[in-house]
Design a protein around this motif. Sequence first.
Motif, PDB file in Angstrom:
ATOM      1  N   LEU A  48      11.552  27.590 -33.635  1.00 16.48           N
ATOM      2  CA  LEU A  48      10.824  26.341 -33.821  1.00 16.48           C
ATOM      3  C   LEU A  48      10.505  25.643 -32.505  1.00 16.48           C
ATOM      4  O   LEU A  48       9.517  24.918 -32.413  1.00 16.48           O
ATOM      5  CB  LEU A  48      11.632  25.390 -34.723  1.00 16.48           C
ATOM      6  CG  LEU A  48      11.828  25.846 -36.173  1.00 16.48           C
ATOM      7  CD1 LEU A  48      12.693  24.850 -36.924  1.00 16.48           C
ATOM      8  CD2 LEU A  48      10.494  26.034 -36.879  1.00 16.48           C
ATOM      9  N   LEU A  49      11.336  25.850 -31.486  1.00 20.09           N
ATOM     10  CA  LEU A  49      11.182  25.107 -30.235  1.00 20.09           C
ATOM     11  C   LEU A  49      10.603  25.931 -29.082  1.00 20.09           C
ATOM     12  O   LEU A  49       9.864  25.408 -28.257  1.00 20.09           O
ATOM     13  CB  LEU A  49      12.535  24.528 -29.801  1.00 20.09           C
ATOM     14  CG  LEU A  49      13.090  23.371 -30.632  1.00 20.09           C
ATOM     15  CD1 LEU A  49      14.473  22.975 -30.129  1.00 20.09           C
ATOM     16  CD2 LEU A  49      12.157  22.176 -30.606  1.00 20.09           C
ATOM     17  N   VAL A  50      10.948  27.206 -29.018  1.00 18.95           N
ATOM     18  CA  VAL A  50      10.541  28.033 -27.873  1.00 18.95           C
ATOM     19  C   VAL A  50       9.072  28.431 -28.034  1.00 18.95           C
ATOM     20  O   VAL A  50       8.647  28.848 -29.119  1.00 18.95           O
ATOM     21  CB  VAL A  50      11.425  29.282 -27.774  1.00 18.95           C
ATOM     22  CG1 VAL A  50      10.940  30.206 -26.648  1.00 18.95           C
ATOM     23  CG2 VAL A  50      12.878  28.877 -27.528  1.00 18.95           C
ATOM     24  N   LEU A 100       4.563  29.902 -41.335  1.00 13.04           N
ATOM     25  CA  LEU A 100       5.007  28.576 -41.778  1.00 13.04           C
ATOM     26  C   LEU A 100       4.506  27.486 -40.837  1.00 13.04           C
ATOM     27  O   LEU A 100       4.059  26.427 -41.286  1.00 13.04           O
ATOM     28  CB  LEU A 100       6.540  28.535 -41.849  1.00 13.04           C
ATOM     29  CG  LEU A 100       7.209  29.244 -43.024  1.00 13.04           C
ATOM     30  CD1 LEU A 100       8.718  29.197 -42.862  1.00 13.04           C
ATOM     31  CD2 LEU A 100       6.797  28.624 -44.347  1.00 13.04           C
ATOM     32  N   LYS A 101       4.574  27.759 -39.535  1.00 16.27           N
ATOM     33  CA  LYS A 101       4.153  26.755 -38.557  1.00 16.27           C
ATOM     34  C   LYS A 101       2.641  26.536 -38.584  1.00 16.27           C
ATOM     35  O   LYS A 101       2.171  25.468 -38.173  1.00 16.27           O
ATOM     36  CB  LYS A 101       4.617  27.168 -37.153  1.00 16.27           C
ATOM     37  CG  LYS A 101       6.129  27.118 -36.985  1.00 16.27           C
ATOM     38  CD  LYS A 101       6.580  27.627 -35.631  1.00 16.27           C
ATOM     39  CE  LYS A 101       6.243  26.652 -34.533  1.00 16.27           C
ATOM     40  NZ  LYS A 101       6.798  27.087 -33.238  1.00 16.27           N
ATOM     41  N   ARG A 102       1.896  27.530 -39.045  1.00 16.58           N
ATOM     42  CA  ARG A 102       0.452  27.323 -39.206  1.00 16.58           C
ATOM     43  C   ARG A 102       0.157  26.385 -40.369  1.00 16.58           C
ATOM     44  O   ARG A 102      -0.851  25.676 -40.371  1.00 16.58           O
ATOM     45  CB  ARG A 102      -0.258  28.662 -39.407  1.00 16.58           C
ATOM     46  CG  ARG A 102      -0.422  29.473 -38.126  1.00 16.58           C
ATOM     47  CD  ARG A 102      -1.424  30.595 -38.322  1.00 16.58           C
ATOM     48  NE  ARG A 102      -0.962  31.577 -39.298  1.00 16.58           N
ATOM     49  CZ  ARG A 102      -0.284  32.674 -38.988  1.00 16.58           C
ATOM     50  NH1 ARG A 102       0.041  32.914 -37.726  1.00 16.58           N
ATOM     51  NH2 ARG A 102       0.083  33.529 -39.931  1.00 16.58           N
ATOM     52  N   ARG A 103       1.038  26.398 -41.376  1.00 15.38           N
ATOM     53  CA  ARG A 103       0.844  25.536 -42.536  1.00 15.38           C
ATOM     54  C   ARG A 103       1.547  24.191 -42.387  1.00 15.38           C
ATOM     55  O   ARG A 103       1.066  23.176 -42.914  1.00 15.38           O
ATOM     56  CB  ARG A 103       1.376  26.242 -43.796  1.00 15.38           C
ATOM     57  CG  ARG A 103       0.582  27.478 -44.181  1.00 15.38           C
ATOM     58  CD  ARG A 103       1.212  28.162 -45.383  1.00 15.38           C
ATOM     59  NE  ARG A 103       0.405  29.289 -45.826  1.00 15.38           N
ATOM     60  CZ  ARG A 103      -0.559  29.217 -46.720  1.00 15.38           C
ATOM     61  NH1 ARG A 103      -0.867  28.039 -47.255  1.00 15.38           N
ATOM     62  NH2 ARG A 103      -1.231  30.283 -47.088  1.00 15.38           N
ATOM     63  N   MET A 104       2.686  24.191 -41.692  1.00 17.92           N
ATOM     64  CA  MET A 104       3.484  22.972 -41.538  1.00 17.92           C
ATOM     65  C   MET A 104       3.888  22.825 -40.077  1.00 17.92           C
ATOM     66  O   MET A 104       4.658  23.652 -39.570  1.00 17.92           O
ATOM     67  CB  MET A 104       4.742  23.025 -42.422  1.00 17.92           C
ATOM     68  CG  MET A 104       4.477  23.128 -43.896  1.00 17.92           C
ATOM     69  SD  MET A 104       6.029  23.075 -44.873  1.00 17.92           S
ATOM     70  CE  MET A 104       6.730  24.683 -44.468  1.00 17.92           C
ATOM     71  N   GLU A 105       3.406  21.820 -39.416  1.00 13.89           N
ATOM     72  CA  GLU A 105       3.789  21.563 -38.036  1.00 13.89           C
ATOM     73  C   GLU A 105       5.211  21.018 -37.993  1.00 13.89           C
ATOM     74  O   GLU A 105       5.659  20.336 -38.926  1.00 13.89           O
ATOM     75  CB  GLU A 105       2.833  20.558 -37.386  1.00 13.89           C
ATOM     76  CG  GLU A 105       1.421  21.090 -37.199  1.00 13.89           C
ATOM     77  CD  GLU A 105       1.344  22.173 -36.142  1.00 13.89           C
ATOM     78  OE1 GLU A 105       2.255  22.232 -35.298  1.00 13.89           O
ATOM     79  OE2 GLU A 105       0.383  22.955 -36.162  1.00 13.89           O
ATOM     80  N   LEU A 107       6.291  18.720 -36.049  1.00 10.70           N
ATOM     81  CA  LEU A 107       6.156  17.269 -35.992  1.00 10.70           C
ATOM     82  C   LEU A 107       4.953  16.852 -36.822  1.00 10.70           C
ATOM     83  O   LEU A 107       3.866  17.395 -36.669  1.00 10.70           O
ATOM     84  CB  LEU A 107       5.990  16.790 -34.543  1.00 10.70           C
ATOM     85  CG  LEU A 107       7.191  16.991 -33.618  1.00 10.70           C
ATOM     86  CD1 LEU A 107       6.872  16.477 -32.223  1.00 10.70           C
ATOM     87  CD2 LEU A 107       8.432  16.295 -34.154  1.00 10.70           C
ATOM     88  N   ARG A 108       5.160  15.905 -37.688  1.00 15.26           N
ATOM     89  CA  ARG A 108       4.076  15.367 -38.503  1.00 15.26           C
ATOM     90  C   ARG A 108       3.110  14.563 -37.630  1.00 15.26           C
ATOM     91  O   ARG A 108       3.423  14.254 -36.473  1.00 15.26           O
ATOM     92  CB  ARG A 108       4.655  14.496 -39.612  1.00 15.26           C
ATOM     93  CG  ARG A 108       5.506  15.274 -40.622  1.00 15.26           C
ATOM     94  CD  ARG A 108       6.112  14.345 -41.647  1.00 15.26           C
ATOM     95  NE  ARG A 108       6.902  15.074 -42.617  1.00 15.26           N
ATOM     96  CZ  ARG A 108       6.440  15.582 -43.752  1.00 15.26           C
ATOM     97  NH1 ARG A 108       5.156  15.424 -44.051  1.00 15.26           N
ATOM     98  NH2 ARG A 108       7.227  16.234 -44.586  1.00 15.26           N
ATOM     99  N   GLN A 112       7.054  12.231 -36.562  1.00 17.92           N
ATOM    100  CA  GLN A 112       8.350  12.437 -37.187  1.00 17.92           C
ATOM    101  C   GLN A 112       8.556  13.911 -37.538  1.00 17.92           C
ATOM    102  O   GLN A 112       7.606  14.662 -37.743  1.00 17.92           O
ATOM    103  CB  GLN A 112       8.476  11.562 -38.437  1.00 17.92           C
ATOM    104  CG  GLN A 112       8.399  10.072 -38.157  1.00 17.92           C
ATOM    105  CD  GLN A 112       9.499   9.603 -37.218  1.00 17.92           C
ATOM    106  OE1 GLN A 112      10.670   9.918 -37.409  1.00 17.92           O
ATOM    107  NE2 GLN A 112       9.123   8.835 -36.201  1.00 17.92           N
ATOM    108  N   ILE A 113       9.816  14.295 -37.627  1.00 19.00           N
ATOM    109  CA  ILE A 113      10.167  15.690 -37.864  1.00 19.00           C
ATOM    110  C   ILE A 113       9.766  16.114 -39.281  1.00 19.00           C
ATOM    111  O   ILE A 113       9.809  15.316 -40.218  1.00 19.00           O
ATOM    112  CB  ILE A 113      11.684  15.910 -37.655  1.00 19.00           C
ATOM    113  CG1 ILE A 113      12.018  17.390 -37.412  1.00 19.00           C
ATOM    114  CG2 ILE A 113      12.475  15.356 -38.825  1.00 19.00           C
ATOM    115  CD1 ILE A 113      11.684  17.868 -36.057  1.00 19.00           C
ATOM    116  N   ASN A 114       9.349  17.350 -39.419  1.00 20.01           N
ATOM    117  CA  ASN A 114       9.032  17.922 -40.720  1.00 20.01           C
ATOM    118  C   ASN A 114      10.262  18.698 -41.199  1.00 20.01           C
ATOM    119  O   ASN A 114      10.412  19.880 -40.905  1.00 20.01           O
ATOM    120  CB  ASN A 114       7.815  18.839 -40.611  1.00 20.01           C
ATOM    121  CG  ASN A 114       7.298  19.273 -41.966  1.00 20.01           C
ATOM    122  OD1 ASN A 114       7.987  19.177 -42.969  1.00 20.01           O
ATOM    123  ND2 ASN A 114       6.072  19.756 -41.995  1.00 20.01           N
TER     124      ASN A 114
END
Length: 312
Positions: A48-50, A100-105, A107-108, A112-114
């Motif tokens: 999620l971070l790298v 998943l990251k393409r559909r849900m970032e 950070l919103r 704020q965190i998702n």
Amino acid sequence: MIAKLKDPSIWGRHLAVAAAYAACYEVTKYFSFSHWVLPAGLRVACLLLVPRKFWPALAVGEMLPLAEFALMHSAMFGAAWAALMAIPPIALAMPIVAALKRRMELLRPDGQINMSLILVASLLCAGISTAINCTALSVLTMPDGSPSPPITLQTVLVWVLGYFLGSLSIAPSILAVHQRMSRIAGEITFNHVIRSPLLREVLRIELPVLITLLIGASFVGGDALPYFRIGMAIPVIVLAWRFEWHGAAIGGLLASSFQAATATTLRDPAMIQAQVVLAMVLSGALMLGARSARRHASECKASKPQQTGQAS
């Protein structure tokens, strides 16, 4: 492009990422056991971070300790088992997390965190690791020639729980610390750490409660022990109420650590039941804490124009 690949600094950064990940993997693995697998949380947090350009380095960093473990036990359990156990789960999780990251970032749009992304990624990665374990167990050869252990529903659920709770223990905590550090302007000093309200509440509320429950758990047994283990989820709720999802993340890490310290046997059913309760409480606290943080941020943003209008 070719010139970039020949640049030693590029390869140096990738090697550094692989080495750092391998070292962190070994540390988290050392403190894990059958149904509390901390490398799973490290895996989710890094995905999620790298940045994606370093994902191959993460795969190499995870493959190194896995290949070493598989090679050491290949003569005992067979080459097929060793080949499967050397597969880094992070490599199989990469396309899923990328989708998943393409559909849900992470950070919103409001910054704020998702939390939904974190929980879904943790559960899917737990499923991937469980699938690898089941496949490896199916081809395992016992040293004495006896049949390999059967793959039961309980075994699958224990693996899923271990990876999922390990992810909930590590990934949200890393993200919470990362977010709190990013809010500090300038260089982070020791004073920033010791003056943290969250740290003070952890030292004042959660640690005394967890230590008391741990001591009590060491003196009781039988039917009373699960109540002490389940009671360790209470400080998670308190910290989530005080510090939203940051409190839930840090509180969950400590609660799961103390709960794991009460384990005396491998795959104790009573221990697994307590961990199921903690996983449910922690998941709910993280979701509600993230929702509370979004609501608090929107209220602060709405109040600023009013304050500006009054000042003018």
